[in-house]
Design a protein around this motif. Structure first.
Motif, PDB file in Angstrom:
ATOM      1  N   VAL A  21       0.840  -1.204   0.000  1.00  0.00           N
ATOM      2  CA  VAL A  21       0.000   0.000   0.000  1.00  0.00           C
ATOM      3  C   VAL A  21       0.874   1.253   0.000  1.00  0.00           C
ATOM      4  CG1 VAL A  21      -1.685   1.340   1.318  1.00  0.00           C
ATOM      5  CG2 VAL A  21      -1.981  -1.126   1.069  1.00  0.00           C
ATOM      6  N   GLU A  24       2.092   1.528  -3.579  1.00  0.00           N
ATOM      7  CA  GLU A  24       1.011   1.857  -4.514  1.00  0.00           C
ATOM      8  C   GLU A  24       0.513   3.289  -4.316  1.00  0.00           C
ATOM      9  OE1 GLU A  24      -0.647   0.161  -6.956  1.00  0.00           O
ATOM     10  OE2 GLU A  24       0.211  -1.851  -6.791  1.00  0.00           O
ATOM     11  N   LYS A  25       0.510   3.751  -3.072  1.00  0.00           N
ATOM     12  CA  LYS A  25       0.010   5.097  -2.770  1.00  0.00           C
ATOM     13  C   LYS A  25       1.119   6.146  -2.750  1.00  0.00           C
ATOM     14  CE  LYS A  25      -3.701   5.810  -2.045  1.00  0.00           C
ATOM     15  NZ  LYS A  25      -4.788   6.100  -3.033  1.00  0.00           N
ATOM     16  N   ARG A  69      -4.668  -5.011   8.048  1.00  0.00           N
ATOM     17  CA  ARG A  69      -5.819  -4.587   7.261  1.00  0.00           C
ATOM     18  C   ARG A  69      -6.318  -3.209   7.696  1.00  0.00           C
ATOM     19  NH1 ARG A  69      -5.598  -9.876   7.510  1.00  0.00           N
ATOM     20  NH2 ARG A  69      -6.198 -11.200   5.746  1.00  0.00           N
ATOM     21  N   CYS A  72      -3.830  -0.701   6.250  1.00  0.00           N
ATOM     22  CA  CYS A  72      -4.027  -0.542   4.806  1.00  0.00           C
ATOM     23  C   CYS A  72      -5.220   0.350   4.511  1.00  0.00           C
ATOM     24  CB  CYS A  72      -4.221  -1.904   4.152  1.00  0.00           C
ATOM     25  SG  CYS A  72      -2.723  -2.927   4.084  1.00  0.00           S
ATOM     26  N   ARG A  73      -6.317   0.142   5.226  1.00  0.00           N
ATOM     27  CA  ARG A  73      -7.506   0.973   5.013  1.00  0.00           C
ATOM     28  C   ARG A  73      -7.220   2.437   5.383  1.00  0.00           C
ATOM     29  NH1 ARG A  73     -10.210  -3.984   5.870  1.00  0.00           N
ATOM     30  NH2 ARG A  73     -12.231  -4.138   4.785  1.00  0.00           N
ATOM     31  N   ALA A  76      -4.990   3.973   2.694  1.00  0.00           N
ATOM     32  CA  ALA A  76      -5.714   4.129   1.428  1.00  0.00           C
ATOM     33  C   ALA A  76      -6.679   5.304   1.480  1.00  0.00           C
ATOM     34  CB  ALA A  76      -6.464   2.839   1.096  1.00  0.00           C
ATOM     35  N   LEU A  86      -7.456   2.504  -4.025  1.00  0.00           N
ATOM     36  CA  LEU A  86      -7.561   1.153  -3.474  1.00  0.00           C
ATOM     37  C   LEU A  86      -8.878   0.886  -2.764  1.00  0.00           C
ATOM     38  CD1 LEU A  86      -3.910   0.728  -2.100  1.00  0.00           C
ATOM     39  CD2 LEU A  86      -4.900  -0.302  -4.162  1.00  0.00           C
ATOM     40  N   THR A 164      -8.479  -3.489  -5.875  1.00  0.00           N
ATOM     41  CA  THR A 164      -8.701  -2.857  -4.574  1.00  0.00           C
ATOM     42  C   THR A 164      -7.924  -3.589  -3.489  1.00  0.00           C
ATOM     43  OG1 THR A 164     -10.599  -4.225  -3.927  1.00  0.00           O
ATOM     44  CG2 THR A 164     -11.065  -2.259  -5.273  1.00  0.00           C
ATOM     45  N   LEU A 165      -8.044  -3.080  -2.278  1.00  0.00           N
ATOM     46  CA  LEU A 165      -7.435  -3.756  -1.133  1.00  0.00           C
ATOM     47  C   LEU A 165      -7.929  -5.191  -0.987  1.00  0.00           C
ATOM     48  CD1 LEU A 165      -7.496  -1.065   1.722  1.00  0.00           C
ATOM     49  CD2 LEU A 165      -5.532  -1.790   0.356  1.00  0.00           C
ATOM     50  N   LEU A 168      -5.552  -7.113  -2.950  1.00  0.00           N
ATOM     51  CA  LEU A 168      -4.222  -6.978  -2.345  1.00  0.00           C
ATOM     52  C   LEU A 168      -4.082  -7.849  -1.103  1.00  0.00           C
ATOM     53  CD1 LEU A 168      -2.360  -3.617  -1.870  1.00  0.00           C
ATOM     54  CD2 LEU A 168      -2.543  -5.201   0.030  1.00  0.00           C
TER      55      LEU A 168
END
Length: 217
Positions: A21, A24-25, A69, A72-73, A76, A86, A164-165, A168
């Motif tokens: 993440v 990607e971000k 998780r 990651c949220r 994102a 994501l 999306t996540l 991932l």
């Protein structure tokens, strides 16, 4: 102040998810390596931030967050306007994303965790491996992946037609299992095979697997 990322230095398990993440971000971060073999995750200093004594964990200018998780949220959504989207923004698309993320967590991950505990975790700590648990996990996976085959027959990714996540999250332990001779994604249907090749060959993941996790300041 750069975000601090407490992690092992290689892309695996939850640490790998968070690292992907971050890549990607396009989020700058400082890597704080935690040596699990030396027990650095169980020191008083680490436990004061992560009461379960695990990795990954982030320190975002004093805001401490653990559980891959959740991290990651958070990343994102905080960095929604940069890098790869994501998490969808429209309500229906986000609902389908959450549905897919729940499918991964409740139907796929428990089986992978059962196998990964024996194949990946126990050898690190010189614990006896339960071959029966591995066999059971391998035997239980097809039922879930058969449903994936149906879902992926009508859309490109698990939550729709955008990565999306939820997709991932499937990289948690599967690539390491494959490296260790337990290819749980082999000989699946064409839709699962196409999808897995897509998500496991993303440039961000290929780079992380080849080079490990490094600070990006």
């Amino acid at each position: 102040m750069a975000l601090k990322f407490y992690s092992v230095p290689y892309a695996a398990a939850g640490c790998g998810l968070v690292a992907m993440v971050l890549v990607e971000k396009q989020i700058p971060f400082e890597l704080v390596v935690v040596d699990l073999k030396k027990g650095e995750h169980k020191t008083p200093e680490h436990l004061a931030k992560h009461p379960f004594g695990q990795v990954p964990m982030i320190d975002d200018d004093g805001f401490i967050l653990y559980e891959s998780r959740a991290i990651c949220r958070y990343l994102a959504e905080k960095y929604a306007d940069q890098g790869t989207p994501l998490i969808p923004t429209s309500l229906p698309a986000k609902a389908l994303f959450e549905q897919a993320a729940s499918i991964e967590l409740t139907n796929f991950f428990p089986l992978v965790l059962k196998i990964a505990t024996e194949v990946i975790v126990k050898p690190v700590f010189n614990l006896p491996v339960d071959e029966a648990a591995i066999a059971q996990g391998m035997a239980d996976l097809p039922a879930t992946l058969d449903v994936y085959e149906v879902i992926l027959g009508t859309q490109k990714y698990l939550g729709g037609n955008e990565f999306t996540l939820a997709d991932l999250f499937h990289l948690h332990s599967v690539p390491v299992l494959i490296e260790k001779g337990h290819d749980i994604m082999a000989d699946r249907g064409p839709n699962v095979t196409r999808w897995w090749k897509d998500i496991s060959s993303r440039p961000s993941w290929v780079k992380l697997k080849a080079e490990g996790i490094k600070s990006v300041m």
